[in-house]
Scaffold this active site. Structure first.
Site, PDB file in Angstrom:
ATOM      1  N   HIS A 212      18.661  51.739 -65.384  1.00  0.00           N
ATOM      2  CA  HIS A 212      18.755  51.275 -64.133  1.00  0.00           C
ATOM      3  C   HIS A 212      17.371  50.450 -63.831  1.00  0.00           C
ATOM      4  CE1 HIS A 212      19.175  50.944 -59.706  1.00  0.00           C
ATOM      5  NE2 HIS A 212      19.001  52.176 -59.324  1.00  0.00           N
TER       6      HIS A 212
ATOM      7  N   HIS B 297      25.922  44.581 -65.904  1.00  0.00           N
ATOM      8  CA  HIS B 297      25.956  45.212 -64.668  1.00  0.00           C
ATOM      9  C   HIS B 297      27.255  45.909 -64.538  1.00  0.00           C
ATOM     10  CE1 HIS B 297      25.008  45.522 -60.391  1.00  0.00           C
ATOM     11  NE2 HIS B 297      23.736  45.287 -60.741  1.00  0.00           N
TER      12      HIS B 297
ATOM     13  N   ASP C 145      16.787  42.226 -64.040  1.00  0.00           N
ATOM     14  CA  ASP C 145      15.505  42.844 -64.606  1.00  0.00           C
ATOM     15  C   ASP C 145      14.995  42.009 -65.842  1.00  0.00           C
ATOM     16  OD1 ASP C 145      14.916  45.238 -63.201  1.00  0.00           O
ATOM     17  OD2 ASP C 145      16.630  46.147 -64.418  1.00  0.00           O
TER      18      ASP C 145
HETATM   19  C1  LIG Z   1      18.585  46.682 -61.660  1.00  0.00           C
HETATM   20  C2  LIG Z   1      19.237  47.372 -62.204  1.00  0.00           C
HETATM   21  O1  LIG Z   1      19.368  48.378 -62.045  1.00  0.00           O
HETATM   22  S1  LIG Z   1      20.266  46.333 -62.980  1.00  0.00           S
HETATM   23  C3  LIG Z   1      21.052  47.225 -64.469  1.00  0.00           C
HETATM   24  C4  LIG Z   1      19.610  47.366 -65.484  1.00  0.00           C
HETATM   25  N1  LIG Z   1      20.146  48.253 -66.648  1.00  0.00           N
HETATM   26  C5  LIG Z   1      20.083  47.721 -67.834  1.00  0.00           C
HETATM   27  O2  LIG Z   1      19.808  46.379 -67.882  1.00  0.00           O
HETATM   28  C6  LIG Z   1      20.640  48.382 -68.887  1.00  0.00           C
HETATM   29  C7  LIG Z   1      21.529  47.624 -69.918  1.00  0.00           C
HETATM   30  N2  LIG Z   1      22.828  47.414 -69.367  1.00  0.00           N
HETATM   31  C8  LIG Z   1      23.717  48.556 -69.523  1.00  0.00           C
HETATM   32  O3  LIG Z   1      23.673  49.525 -69.953  1.00  0.00           O
HETATM   33  C9  LIG Z   1      25.086  48.505 -68.588  1.00  0.00           C
HETATM   34  O4  LIG Z   1      25.374  47.079 -68.494  1.00  0.00           O
HETATM   35  C10 LIG Z   1      25.075  48.789 -67.138  1.00  0.00           C
HETATM   36  C11 LIG Z   1      24.512  50.450 -67.310  1.00  0.00           C
HETATM   37  C12 LIG Z   1      23.861  48.111 -66.392  1.00  0.00           C
HETATM   38  C13 LIG Z   1      26.521  48.923 -66.585  1.00  0.00           C
HETATM   39  O5  LIG Z   1      27.131  49.705 -67.362  1.00  0.00           O
HETATM   40  P1  LIG Z   1      28.575  49.982 -67.313  1.00  0.00           P
HETATM   41  O6  LIG Z   1      29.307  49.427 -65.906  1.00  0.00           O
HETATM   42  O7  LIG Z   1      29.033  51.048 -67.806  1.00  0.00           O
HETATM   43  O8  LIG Z   1      28.814  48.521 -68.258  1.00  0.00           O
HETATM   44  P2  LIG Z   1      30.391  47.951 -68.595  1.00  0.00           P
HETATM   45  O9  LIG Z   1      31.476  48.764 -68.382  1.00  0.00           O
HETATM   46  O10 LIG Z   1      30.476  46.537 -67.876  1.00  0.00           O
HETATM   47  O11 LIG Z   1      30.238  47.603 -70.291  1.00  0.00           O
HETATM   48  C14 LIG Z   1      31.147  46.922 -70.700  1.00  0.00           C
HETATM   49  C15 LIG Z   1      30.915  46.856 -72.364  1.00  0.00           C
HETATM   50  O12 LIG Z   1      29.795  46.114 -72.354  1.00  0.00           O
HETATM   51  C16 LIG Z   1      28.856  46.439 -73.334  1.00  0.00           C
HETATM   52  N3  LIG Z   1      27.681  46.414 -72.625  1.00  0.00           N
HETATM   53  C17 LIG Z   1      27.443  46.443 -71.312  1.00  0.00           C
HETATM   54  N4  LIG Z   1      26.070  46.354 -71.206  1.00  0.00           N
HETATM   55  C18 LIG Z   1      25.443  46.082 -72.540  1.00  0.00           C
HETATM   56  C19 LIG Z   1      24.142  45.666 -72.823  1.00  0.00           C
HETATM   57  N5  LIG Z   1      23.153  45.496 -72.000  1.00  0.00           N
HETATM   58  N6  LIG Z   1      24.096  45.340 -73.979  1.00  0.00           N
HETATM   59  C20 LIG Z   1      24.909  45.512 -75.014  1.00  0.00           C
HETATM   60  N7  LIG Z   1      26.493  46.010 -74.642  1.00  0.00           N
HETATM   61  C21 LIG Z   1      26.578  46.223 -73.418  1.00  0.00           C
HETATM   62  C22 LIG Z   1      29.163  48.084 -72.846  1.00  0.00           C
HETATM   63  O13 LIG Z   1      28.560  48.904 -74.216  1.00  0.00           O
HETATM   64  C23 LIG Z   1      30.655  48.015 -72.856  1.00  0.00           C
HETATM   65  O14 LIG Z   1      31.121  48.124 -74.179  1.00  0.00           O
HETATM   66  P3  LIG Z   1      32.387  48.857 -74.855  1.00  0.00           P
HETATM   67  O15 LIG Z   1      33.391  48.416 -73.880  1.00  0.00           O
HETATM   68  O16 LIG Z   1      32.509  48.486 -76.115  1.00  0.00           O
HETATM   69  O17 LIG Z   1      32.258  50.442 -74.366  1.00  0.00           O
HETATM   70  O1  LIG Z   2      23.498  47.938 -58.157  1.00  0.00           O
HETATM   71  C1  LIG Z   2      23.008  48.404 -59.478  1.00  0.00           C
HETATM   72  O2  LIG Z   2      24.142  49.280 -59.855  1.00  0.00           O
HETATM   73  C2  LIG Z   2      21.801  48.211 -60.105  1.00  0.00           C
HETATM   74  C3  LIG Z   2      21.180  46.991 -59.556  1.00  0.00           C
HETATM   75  O3  LIG Z   2      21.219  45.829 -59.790  1.00  0.00           O
HETATM   76  C4  LIG Z   2      19.975  47.412 -58.479  1.00  0.00           C
HETATM   77  O4  LIG Z   2      20.045  48.491 -58.172  1.00  0.00           O
HETATM   78  O5  LIG Z   2      19.367  46.395 -58.064  1.00  0.00           O
END
Ligand SMILES: CC(=O)SCCNC(=O)CCNC(=O)[C@H](O)C(C)(C)COP(=O)(O)OP(=O)(O)OC[C@H]1O[C@@H](n2cnc3c(N)ncnc32)[C@H](O)[C@@H]1OP(=O)(O)O
Ligand SMILES: O=C([O-])CC(=O)C(=O)O
Length: 374
Positions: free
Chosen positions: A221, A260, A311
């Site tokens: 997050h 996301h 981010d």
């Molecule tokens: C302001 C915020 O909070 S924005 C979010 C900030 N977080 C990050 O940047 C952390 C990196 N990103 C992630 O871990 C994820 O994309 C999350 C937590 C944001 C969303 O998680 P989910 O909704 O479960 O991801 P989603 O279902 O779209 O993933 C689809 C596939 O892409 C992959 N994937 C998603 N994000 C990433 C990533 N950043 N790097 C590599 N692979 C990824 C997943 O592992 C998944 O692969 P799989 O199908 O082989 O298991």
């Molecule tokens: O909406 C989400 O899951 C994460 C995010 O982008 C935020 O909190 O700004």
């Protein structure tokens, strides 16, 4: 990115309640706060206007805005027992833990005794969180007890002035102001949902915010902006970055700052902060961080159809303003506290305790085994 299978994990795709504060589009557009598009807010608003909007449902007029800014300024001072407590926290503590503790201590010293005080508590936290963070930062890192009640009448300007001990440039102040707008609110994200769950038990505002800070801290997050910085600062060239990230993808490592839970094609906040990163990078003569970030963005799209979330370009933009990496996620707190507290108020206004069901996957009922027979 391909259409996801929504099998219920992570509550994805399920409505967990309603809100009038914000809606999140899925295709990279449609993010609005109380009906106002995020790009218009980033172009025209100040963070204080956005906070007012979230709390009141409408933009302030000129006198309401100046009154609100004056009011927030009065909340910047810290009570002595809180300063004493902050002075005990070591320099190697994570600043997110400092904010979590600071909020909790404030909840003891200035407890919310009735929900009629909720707006005061929200405004107090908006005013006090930057002070808590930077009072601890300066004391723990160089033994200095800074005055937190001076400075600019914007939260962005006040933050940068306290951090650097001098007035920020207009460009840096505006960039941080825009960043605070982008981070202010995002519907039922994990930290906001944490706050709402806590609020649904009719708990106090400080408990809701303390829990939300804990949820935001994780790298999946808010913690992703610090993790993105840790990634991009390793590289001294675009080629090195491409090689390394390709290897990470082969090993199925997560690349922080990408992907996301809701957006499928892009995060509308990315284009805005990316522009700022480019501008600030040019101003400091950067030849590495921005080009490296842009190359990783392209690679992630080409290889995985994954896009930068809010981010990723925050990392370089904050770095260009001289902000230490460990303060990145805490700045997110200083902004998102507006969204969290607005959600707590919304939850309280139409409350039912949040208590979902669980699918049981454990043992069938079985007979008790005495200790000697196990
Ligand atoms: C302001 C915020 O909070 S924005 C979010 C900030 N977080 C990050 O940047 C952390 C990196 N990103 C992630 O871990 C994820 O994309 C999350 C937590 C944001 C969303 O998680 P989910 O909704 O479960 O991801 P989603 O279902 O779209 O993933 C689809 C596939 O892409 C992959 N994937 C998603 N994000 C990433 C990533 N950043 N790097 C590599 N692979 C990824 C997943 O592992 C998944 O692969 P799989 O199908 O082989 O298991
Ligand atoms: O909406 C989400 O899951 C994460 C995010 O982008 C935020 O909190 O700004």
């Amino acid at each position: 990115m391909a259409e996801k299978k929504l099998n219920g994990a992570g509550l994805r795709g399920q409505s967990a309640g309603s809100t009038a504060l914000c809606t999140v589009g899925q295709s990279g557009t449609g993010l609005t706060y109380c009906g106002y598009d995020i790009s218009e807010l980033a172009d025209h608003a100040t963070f204080e206007e956005v906070a007012y909007l979230l709390f009141n449902g409408d933009l302030p007029n000129a006198s309401e805005l100046s009154g609100y800014k004056e009011r927030l300024k009065t909340f910047r001072g810290l009570p002595q027992p809180l300063k004493v407590c902050l002075e005990q926290i070591p320099a190697d503590a994570h600043p997110m833990d400092v904010l979590r503790t600071g909020t909790s201590v404030l909840g003891n010293l200035e407890a919310e005794t009735s929900f009629t005080e909720q707006q005061d508590v929200a405004d107090r936290l908006l005013g006090a969180l930057p002070s808590i963070l930077l009072y601890w930062y300066h004391f723990s890192h160089n033994g200095e007890r800074i005055d937190t009640e001076v400075g600019d009448d914007s939260i962005a300007g006040h933050f940068l002035a306290m951090l650097h001990g001098k007035e920020p440039s207009a460009e840096h102040r505006r960039c941080l102001d825009v960043s605070l707008i982008l981070y202010a609110e995002h519907e039922f994200n994990a930290s906001t949902f944490t706050a709402r769950v806590c609020a649904s038990t009719l708990s106090d505002m400080h408990s809701c915010v303390t829990g939300a800070i804990g949820s935001l801290r994780g790298p999946l997050h808010g913690g992703a902006n610090e993790a993105a910085m840790a990634l991009i600062e390793q590289f001294s060239s675009v080629e090195e970055a491409i090689d390394c990230v390709k290897g990470m993808l082969v090993r199925k490592d997560k690349i922080m700052g990408f992907g996301h839970a809701i957006y499928r094609e892009s995060d509308p906040r990315n284009a805005i902060i990316k522009q700022w990163s480019k501008k600030l990078g040019e101003a400091v003569g950067d030849q590495i961080l921005y080009p490296v970030s842009e190359a990783i963005e392209q690679l992630m799209w080409d290889e995985k159809k994954l896009f930068c979330n809010a981010d990723f370009f925050h990392a370089s933009a904050y770095n260009f303003m001289g902000i230490p990496t460990k303060l990145f996620t805490p700045i997110f707190v200083c902004s998102r506290v507006s969204g969290w507290t607005a959600h707590v108020m919304e939850q309280r206004a139409n409350n039912r305790i949040i208590r979902p069901s669980a699918d049981y996957i454990g043992e069938e009922p079985r007979s008790w085994l005495p200790l000697a027979d196990r």
